[in-house]
Design a protein around this motif. Structure first.
Motif, PDB file in Angstrom:
ATOM      1  N   ALA A 183      37.614  70.585  43.794  1.00 41.74           N
ATOM      2  CA  ALA A 183      36.277  70.249  43.494  1.00 41.74           C
ATOM      3  C   ALA A 183      35.323  71.296  44.181  1.00 41.74           C
ATOM      4  O   ALA A 183      34.413  71.442  43.632  1.00 41.74           O
ATOM      5  N   ARG A 184      35.770  71.683  45.344  1.00 40.00           N
ATOM      6  CA  ARG A 184      34.982  72.717  46.056  1.00 40.00           C
ATOM      7  C   ARG A 184      34.756  73.948  45.232  1.00 40.00           C
ATOM      8  O   ARG A 184      33.647  74.419  45.148  1.00 40.00           O
ATOM      9  N   LYS A 185      35.920  74.405  44.434  1.00 41.17           N
ATOM     10  CA  LYS A 185      35.691  75.600  43.644  1.00 41.17           C
ATOM     11  C   LYS A 185      35.232  75.311  42.287  1.00 41.17           C
ATOM     12  O   LYS A 185      35.167  76.274  41.541  1.00 41.17           O
ATOM     13  N   GLY A 186      34.827  74.035  42.050  1.00 39.84           N
ATOM     14  CA  GLY A 186      34.382  73.777  40.624  1.00 39.84           C
ATOM     15  C   GLY A 186      35.462  73.734  39.671  1.00 39.84           C
ATOM     16  O   GLY A 186      35.132  74.009  38.450  1.00 39.84           O
TER      17      GLY A 186
ATOM     18  N   ARG B 258      34.121  64.727  32.348  1.00 37.01           N
ATOM     19  CA  ARG B 258      33.956  66.037  32.452  1.00 37.01           C
ATOM     20  C   ARG B 258      33.675  66.215  33.939  1.00 37.01           C
ATOM     21  O   ARG B 258      32.764  65.554  34.576  1.00 37.01           O
ATOM     22  N   GLY B 259      34.229  67.509  34.357  1.00 35.00           N
ATOM     23  CA  GLY B 259      34.136  67.665  35.702  1.00 35.00           C
ATOM     24  C   GLY B 259      35.223  67.224  36.806  1.00 35.00           C
ATOM     25  O   GLY B 259      35.366  67.707  37.878  1.00 35.00           O
ATOM     26  N   THR B 260      35.974  66.274  36.387  1.00 35.44           N
ATOM     27  CA  THR B 260      37.068  65.697  36.989  1.00 35.44           C
ATOM     28  C   THR B 260      38.097  66.814  37.332  1.00 35.44           C
ATOM     29  O   THR B 260      38.480  67.570  36.422  1.00 35.44           O
ATOM     30  N   PRO B 261      38.431  67.101  38.831  1.00 32.74           N
ATOM     31  CA  PRO B 261      39.287  68.031  39.031  1.00 32.74           C
ATOM     32  C   PRO B 261      40.614  68.097  38.109  1.00 32.74           C
ATOM     33  O   PRO B 261      41.132  67.068  37.970  1.00 32.74           O
ATOM     34  N   THR B 262      40.926  69.292  37.655  1.00 39.04           N
ATOM     35  CA  THR B 262      42.290  69.346  36.936  1.00 39.04           C
ATOM     36  C   THR B 262      43.499  70.312  37.831  1.00 39.04           C
ATOM     37  O   THR B 262      43.034  70.610  38.862  1.00 39.04           O
ATOM     38  N   MET B 263      44.296  70.699  36.998  1.00 40.08           N
ATOM     39  CA  MET B 263      45.400  71.305  37.581  1.00 40.08           C
ATOM     40  C   MET B 263      46.082  70.627  38.719  1.00 40.08           C
ATOM     41  O   MET B 263      46.854  71.081  39.633  1.00 40.08           O
ATOM     42  N   GLY B 264      46.330  69.250  38.663  1.00 38.71           N
ATOM     43  CA  GLY B 264      46.809  68.574  39.483  1.00 38.71           C
ATOM     44  C   GLY B 264      48.260  68.535  39.508  1.00 38.71           C
ATOM     45  O   GLY B 264      48.911  67.871  40.302  1.00 38.71           O
TER      46      GLY B 264
END
Length: 355
Positions: free
Chosen positions: A27-30, A47-53
């Motif tokens: 989230a900090r890195k957008g 849209r905007g939910t953190p991905t690469m989890g």
């Protein structure tokens, strides 16, 4: 058995505790999800939910496997390491795809050719290595014969085996990728299949030809290379995905992205190949097969007749557009997947009992 318990518990703890840290970093890195405008309208709010989890459960699985080995003093085996390699390698391809989506704001990520090339390189390496490293009984991690609940038929040869292994890796990685369209859907379904493979690995070990002198009926032993370690890998994956599901279920705080979906598909294919249950995977992972078929049917119908069979493909979006809530679709699809695993395990047991 102790290894299996430790691997699952460590994987569960690491994703439960570590995923929130990953969410904050992303989230900090957008690094948020890019949502396509042609999808269900209800998804635009994601849209905007953190991905690469997927980074969370890939690392958790690797650490859980290593931790279980350190705690129990057992050694790693080639089959276990190869499945982990396939998972991590496919995860790297998925990570590159996700990263391009985020940085370049291109919803399709890697070009199709580049993505396919990455998957092919990882898949070929796995397939070639899987028929090396013979043990003292002459067994390699994978077999050159096709398998259902165990090997059957004639040897297909190394070239056809590589082609077959590639098909399985590509089919499962893209199948999980297509399923990963709703909060928690692919994660929860994967937990069930990995649970099934934990059981299969343990059952194979109990009836393993490598310990045939300890069996009541040695003639019915199962010829698999290091099945207990495959159960350890499956348990680590099950625990890691289960912990990730806490944060990935609706409303998701993080998405696995292609990083996770390609890794999970690779792990499933690797477990099936090394446990000699290649065709059985179509039953155990029935939901992934069903959703992939919906896309094939939709594309085939549109190209040949100009008509769509479903309101939207993959299948889960068809039911969303029919008015089902996201949670309702997920729970009902989880139920379908649970039935697939139960049927698959029943077929596996019946095949062993009558073999």
């Amino acid at each position: 058995m102790t290894q299996i318990l430790f691997a699952g518990a460590i994987g569960l703890f690491l994703t439960l505790a570590g995923t929130p840290l990953l969410i904050k970093v992303l989230a900090r890195k957008g690094y948020g999800q890019f949502i396509r405008d042609d999808g269900p309208r209800g998804h635009l709010g994601k849209r905007g939910t953190p991905t690469m989890g997927g980074i969370a459960f890939i690392l958790a699985t690797l650490l859980a496997y290593a931790g279980a080995k350190v705690i129990t003093g057992e050694s790693a085996t080639y089959p276990g390491l190869l499945v982990l390699f396939l998972m991590a390698g496919m995860g790297v391809v998925g990570f590159l795809d996700d990263y391009i989506k985020i940085v370049k704001r291109r919803s399709l990520g890697l070009r199709a050719g580049a993505k396919m090339s990455g998957q092919l390189v990882v898949g070929v390496l796995f397939a070639v290595l899987a028929v090396q490293f013979e043990d003292e009984r002459g067994q390699t991690p994978a077999s050159l014969r096709l398998s259902f609940v165990t090997d059957f038929g004639w040897t297909i040869g190394p070239v056809l085996f590589v082609v077959w292994a590639l098909f399985m890796v590509l089919a499962m990685s893209n199948g999980v990728n297509l399923t990963d369209g709703l909060d928690g859907l692919a994660t929860g379904a994967s937990v069930m299949v990995f649970g099934g493979y934990t059981f299969i690995g343990l059952w194979q070990f109990q009836n393993w030809c490598g310990r045939a002198t300890d069996l009541v009926n040695p003639s019915s032993c199962m010829e698999v290379r290091d099945p207990l370690d495959l159960a350890v890998v499956a348990s680590a994956l099950m625990g890691a995905c289960f912990g990730f599901l806490w944060w990935n279920t609706s409303p998701a705080k993080i998405f696995m992205g292609d990083t996770g979906s390609l890794a999970l598909g690779g792990a499933l294919a690797g477990l099936a190949i090394c446990s000699r249950t290649e065709l059985l995977l179509a039953l155990l992972g029935g939901l992934f097969v069903l959703i992939t078929l919906s896309v094939v049917i939709q594309v085939g119908s549109f190209r040949t007749t100009g008509r769509r069979v479903f309101r939207m493909a993959p299948l889960q979006h068809h039911f969303e557009l029919k008015g089902w809530s996201e949670v309702l679709v997920v729970v009902r699809f989880w139920t379908i997947q649970g039935v697939c695993v139960i049927v698959g395990l029943g077929v596996f047991y019946a095949g062993w009992a009558t073999g």
